[in-house]
Design an enzyme around this catalytic site. Sequence first.
Site, PDB file in Angstrom:
ATOM      1  N   ASP A  46       0.852  -1.193   0.000  1.00 40.73           N
ATOM      2  CA  ASP A  46       0.000   0.000   0.000  1.00 40.73           C
ATOM      3  C   ASP A  46       0.892   1.250   0.000  1.00 40.73           C
ATOM      4  O   ASP A  46       0.400   2.368  -0.154  1.00 40.73           O
ATOM      5  CB  ASP A  46      -0.978   0.000   1.189  1.00 40.73           C
ATOM      6  CG  ASP A  46      -0.278   0.046   2.531  1.00 40.73           C
ATOM      7  OD1 ASP A  46       0.915  -0.313   2.610  1.00 40.73           O
ATOM      8  OD2 ASP A  46      -0.938   0.444   3.518  1.00 40.73           O
ATOM      9  N   SER A  47       2.219   1.044   0.119  1.00 40.59           N
ATOM     10  CA  SER A  47       3.167   2.139  -0.105  1.00 40.59           C
ATOM     11  C   SER A  47       3.002   2.694  -1.518  1.00 40.59           C
ATOM     12  O   SER A  47       3.539   3.755  -1.833  1.00 40.59           O
ATOM     13  CB  SER A  47       4.604   1.659   0.120  1.00 40.59           C
ATOM     14  OG  SER A  47       4.877   0.486  -0.627  1.00 40.59           O
ATOM     15  N   ASP A  85      -1.325  -6.321  -0.266  1.00 43.61           N
ATOM     16  CA  ASP A  85      -1.203  -5.617   1.012  1.00 43.61           C
ATOM     17  C   ASP A  85      -2.549  -4.987   1.343  1.00 43.61           C
ATOM     18  O   ASP A  85      -3.038  -4.126   0.606  1.00 43.61           O
ATOM     19  CB  ASP A  85      -0.125  -4.529   0.859  1.00 43.61           C
ATOM     20  CG  ASP A  85       0.456  -4.073   2.188  1.00 43.61           C
ATOM     21  OD1 ASP A  85       0.233  -4.763   3.209  1.00 43.61           O
ATOM     22  OD2 ASP A  85       1.159  -3.045   2.195  1.00 43.61           O
ATOM     23  N   LYS A 115      -1.154  -9.605   3.154  1.00 42.94           N
ATOM     24  CA  LYS A 115      -0.449  -9.143   4.338  1.00 42.94           C
ATOM     25  C   LYS A 115      -1.311  -8.085   5.005  1.00 42.94           C
ATOM     26  O   LYS A 115      -1.983  -7.317   4.320  1.00 42.94           O
ATOM     27  CB  LYS A 115       0.903  -8.533   3.924  1.00 42.94           C
ATOM     28  CG  LYS A 115       1.697  -7.892   5.055  1.00 42.94           C
ATOM     29  CD  LYS A 115       3.083  -7.463   4.620  1.00 42.94           C
ATOM     30  CE  LYS A 115       3.147  -6.086   3.998  1.00 42.94           C
ATOM     31  NZ  LYS A 115       2.630  -5.006   4.835  1.00 42.94           N
ATOM     32  N   GLU A 117      -1.352  -5.356   8.687  1.00 41.24           N
ATOM     33  CA  GLU A 117      -0.537  -4.794   9.761  1.00 41.24           C
ATOM     34  C   GLU A 117      -1.129  -5.082  11.131  1.00 41.24           C
ATOM     35  O   GLU A 117      -2.347  -5.038  11.313  1.00 41.24           O
ATOM     36  CB  GLU A 117      -0.424  -3.268   9.582  1.00 41.24           C
ATOM     37  CG  GLU A 117       0.372  -2.871   8.355  1.00 41.24           C
ATOM     38  CD  GLU A 117       0.527  -1.357   8.219  1.00 41.24           C
ATOM     39  OE1 GLU A 117       0.198  -0.612   9.173  1.00 41.24           O
ATOM     40  OE2 GLU A 117       0.990  -0.919   7.151  1.00 41.24           O
ATOM     41  N   GLU A 184       9.241  -4.810  10.637  1.00 42.89           N
ATOM     42  CA  GLU A 184       9.716  -3.561  10.029  1.00 42.89           C
ATOM     43  C   GLU A 184      10.375  -2.643  11.051  1.00 42.89           C
ATOM     44  O   GLU A 184       9.801  -2.351  12.103  1.00 42.89           O
ATOM     45  CB  GLU A 184       8.538  -2.824   9.358  1.00 42.89           C
ATOM     46  CG  GLU A 184       8.940  -1.455   8.795  1.00 42.89           C
ATOM     47  CD  GLU A 184       7.909  -0.799   7.888  1.00 42.89           C
ATOM     48  OE1 GLU A 184       6.893  -1.455   7.557  1.00 42.89           O
ATOM     49  OE2 GLU A 184       8.127   0.358   7.504  1.00 42.89           O
TER      50      GLU A 184
HETATM   51  N1  LIG Z   1       9.425   4.942   0.071  1.00 41.06           N
HETATM   52  C1  LIG Z   1       9.115   4.335   1.207  1.00 41.06           C
HETATM   53  N2  LIG Z   1      10.004   3.499   1.768  1.00 41.06           N
HETATM   54  C2  LIG Z   1       9.717   2.858   2.935  1.00 41.06           C
HETATM   55  O1  LIG Z   1      10.560   2.076   3.418  1.00 41.06           O
HETATM   56  C3  LIG Z   1       8.463   3.089   3.534  1.00 41.06           C
HETATM   57  C4  LIG Z   1       7.571   3.965   2.899  1.00 41.06           C
HETATM   58  N3  LIG Z   1       7.918   4.584   1.759  1.00 41.06           N
HETATM   59  N4  LIG Z   1       6.364   4.234   3.422  1.00 41.06           N
HETATM   60  C5  LIG Z   1       5.887   3.483   4.538  1.00 41.06           C
HETATM   61  C6  LIG Z   1       6.972   3.110   5.424  1.00 41.06           C
HETATM   62  C7  LIG Z   1       7.605   4.245   6.198  1.00 41.06           C
HETATM   63  N5  LIG Z   1       8.966   3.801   6.337  1.00 41.06           N
HETATM   64  C8  LIG Z   1       9.937   4.383   7.133  1.00 41.06           C
HETATM   65  C9  LIG Z   1      10.158   5.740   7.108  1.00 41.06           C
HETATM   66  C10 LIG Z   1      11.145   6.316   7.902  1.00 41.06           C
HETATM   67  C11 LIG Z   1      11.927   5.524   8.729  1.00 41.06           C
HETATM   68  C12 LIG Z   1      12.987   6.133   9.593  1.00 41.06           C
HETATM   69  O2  LIG Z   1      14.143   5.853   9.413  1.00 41.06           O
HETATM   70  N6  LIG Z   1      12.574   6.937  10.595  1.00 41.06           N
HETATM   71  C13 LIG Z   1      13.474   7.597  11.546  1.00 41.06           C
HETATM   72  C14 LIG Z   1      12.769   8.727  12.236  1.00 41.06           C
HETATM   73  C15 LIG Z   1      12.330   9.802  11.341  1.00 41.06           C
HETATM   74  C16 LIG Z   1      11.672  10.880  12.186  1.00 41.06           C
HETATM   75  O3  LIG Z   1      12.367  11.530  12.938  1.00 41.06           O
HETATM   76  O4  LIG Z   1      10.455  10.987  12.093  1.00 41.06           O
HETATM   77  C17 LIG Z   1      13.849   6.687  12.724  1.00 41.06           C
HETATM   78  O5  LIG Z   1      14.958   6.878  13.238  1.00 41.06           O
HETATM   79  O6  LIG Z   1      13.040   5.856  13.128  1.00 41.06           O
HETATM   80  C18 LIG Z   1      11.704   4.160   8.760  1.00 41.06           C
HETATM   81  C19 LIG Z   1      10.725   3.610   7.965  1.00 41.06           C
HETATM   82  C20 LIG Z   1       9.100   2.498   5.764  1.00 41.06           C
HETATM   83  N7  LIG Z   1       8.100   2.500   4.746  1.00 41.06           N
HETATM   84  C1  LIG Z   2       6.632  -0.860   4.089  1.00 37.93           C
HETATM   85  C2  LIG Z   2       6.258  -2.208   3.537  1.00 37.93           C
HETATM   86  C3  LIG Z   2       6.539  -3.274   4.496  1.00 37.93           C
HETATM   87  C4  LIG Z   2       4.809  -2.208   3.171  1.00 37.93           C
HETATM   88  O1  LIG Z   2       3.942  -2.639   3.870  1.00 37.93           O
HETATM   89  C5  LIG Z   2       4.462  -1.544   1.909  1.00 37.93           C
HETATM   90  O2  LIG Z   2       5.314  -1.429   1.007  1.00 37.93           O
HETATM   91  O3  LIG Z   2       3.321  -1.128   1.804  1.00 37.93           O
HETATM   92 MG   LIG Z   3       2.134  -1.700   3.503  1.00 35.50          MG
END
Ligand SMILES: Nc1nc(=O)c2c([nH]1)NC[C@@H]1CN(c3ccc(C(=O)N[C@@H](CCC(=O)O)C(=O)O)cc3)CN21
Ligand SMILES: CC(C)C(=O)C(=O)O
Ligand SMILES: [Mg+2]
Length: 282
Positions: A46-47, A85, A115, A117, A184
């Site tokens: 769903d991303s 998803d 899948k 959540e 995740e």
């Molecule tokens: N393009 C894309 N890639 C992804 O991996 C992804 C999406 N979209 N959309 C849904 C989720 C969101 N995702 C994420 C986004 C950010 C972090 C990240 O590293 N966050 C930081 C904090 C950021 C903040 O300060 O808000 C962390 O340290 O947790 C992890 C997963 C993974 N998923």
């Molecule tokens: C972030 C991944 C795990 C997902 O659920 C998606 O791509 O929608």
């Molecule tokens: Mg998803």
Amino acid sequence: MAKKKSILDLMKMKKEGEQVAWVTAYDFPTAMFVEQAGMDMILVGDSLGMVTLGYKGTIPVTMEDCISHCQAVRRGAPNTWIIGDMPFGSYQSSDEQAVDNAVRFMKEADVDCIKLEGGVRVKTRIKAISDAGIPVIGHIGLTPQSSGQLGGFKAQGRDVKNARGVIEDALAVQESGAFAILVEAVPPELTAFITQKLDIPVYSIGAGACDGQLLISSDMLGKFQAFTPKFVKVYANVAEVEINAFKEYVKDVKEGVFPSDDYVYHITDPIEEFEKLFKEYA
Ligand SMILES: Nc1nc(=O)c2c([nH]1)NC[C@@H]1CN(c3ccc(C(=O)N[C@@H](CCC(=O)O)C(=O)O)cc3)CN21
Ligand SMILES: CC(C)C(=O)C(=O)O
Ligand SMILES: [Mg+2]
């Protein structure tokens, strides 16, 4: 061409320690390329709402969006295990709603499994869908559809209190009948513990080593510009390739370099005949 995997192949890969490689895909060409690359599985995440439709999060994504993208991916990758998803709102109301929408994925989009959540709080949903005969993958840790409650897209399980919740979710997912689980954005120590604790395969996106790895194709290809999570390894800069190609085309058009003689259709009667025709209408 490699034979399409079955759930038994995925179990066997876990048993034999063979890693499962999967990525997301949302469209027909990407699905074709992913299948040609020999990927084990494809998630139509769903991303798609963020990386193909431009939403800020995954909340607005509908069943219709997901089904239509799953159909395109299935047409491009007829021999790959595909995961649908379940979008926000397609399983939150009741077990019945969850089963009805999981059935739609199977009937209308020909996916191999779905899948959804959540852990403890979706136990009855996972059980109901599994009992309907549909393979389910659980998804715990950072769950983007509830990022409002989590305070954003934040890594989970980094302190002991939060890690306990992730472990409870992992146990709940397995107990409810899911055949695999996606973890995740949690620390690798926690993922390793969950992987040795559970019997079902544990897959990771941004959660370190386990039975397999998932990445968002748009991230690894350098096609998503809003942000790049820390856990993403970037394998190509497709955005740069596309922007450069578009720039070159703009320049060619402005300068009259395109279309040159190679890119036009040539007449099949003598030019004199055409001149006569044009005079007639002049
Ligand atoms: N393009 C894309 N890639 C992804 O991996 C992804 C999406 N979209 N959309 C849904 C989720 C969101 N995702 C994420 C986004 C950010 C972090 C990240 O590293 N966050 C930081 C904090 C950021 C903040 O300060 O808000 C962390 O340290 O947790 C992890 C997963 C993974 N998923
Ligand atoms: C972030 C991944 C795990 C997902 O659920 C998606 O791509 O929608
Ligand atoms: Mg998803």
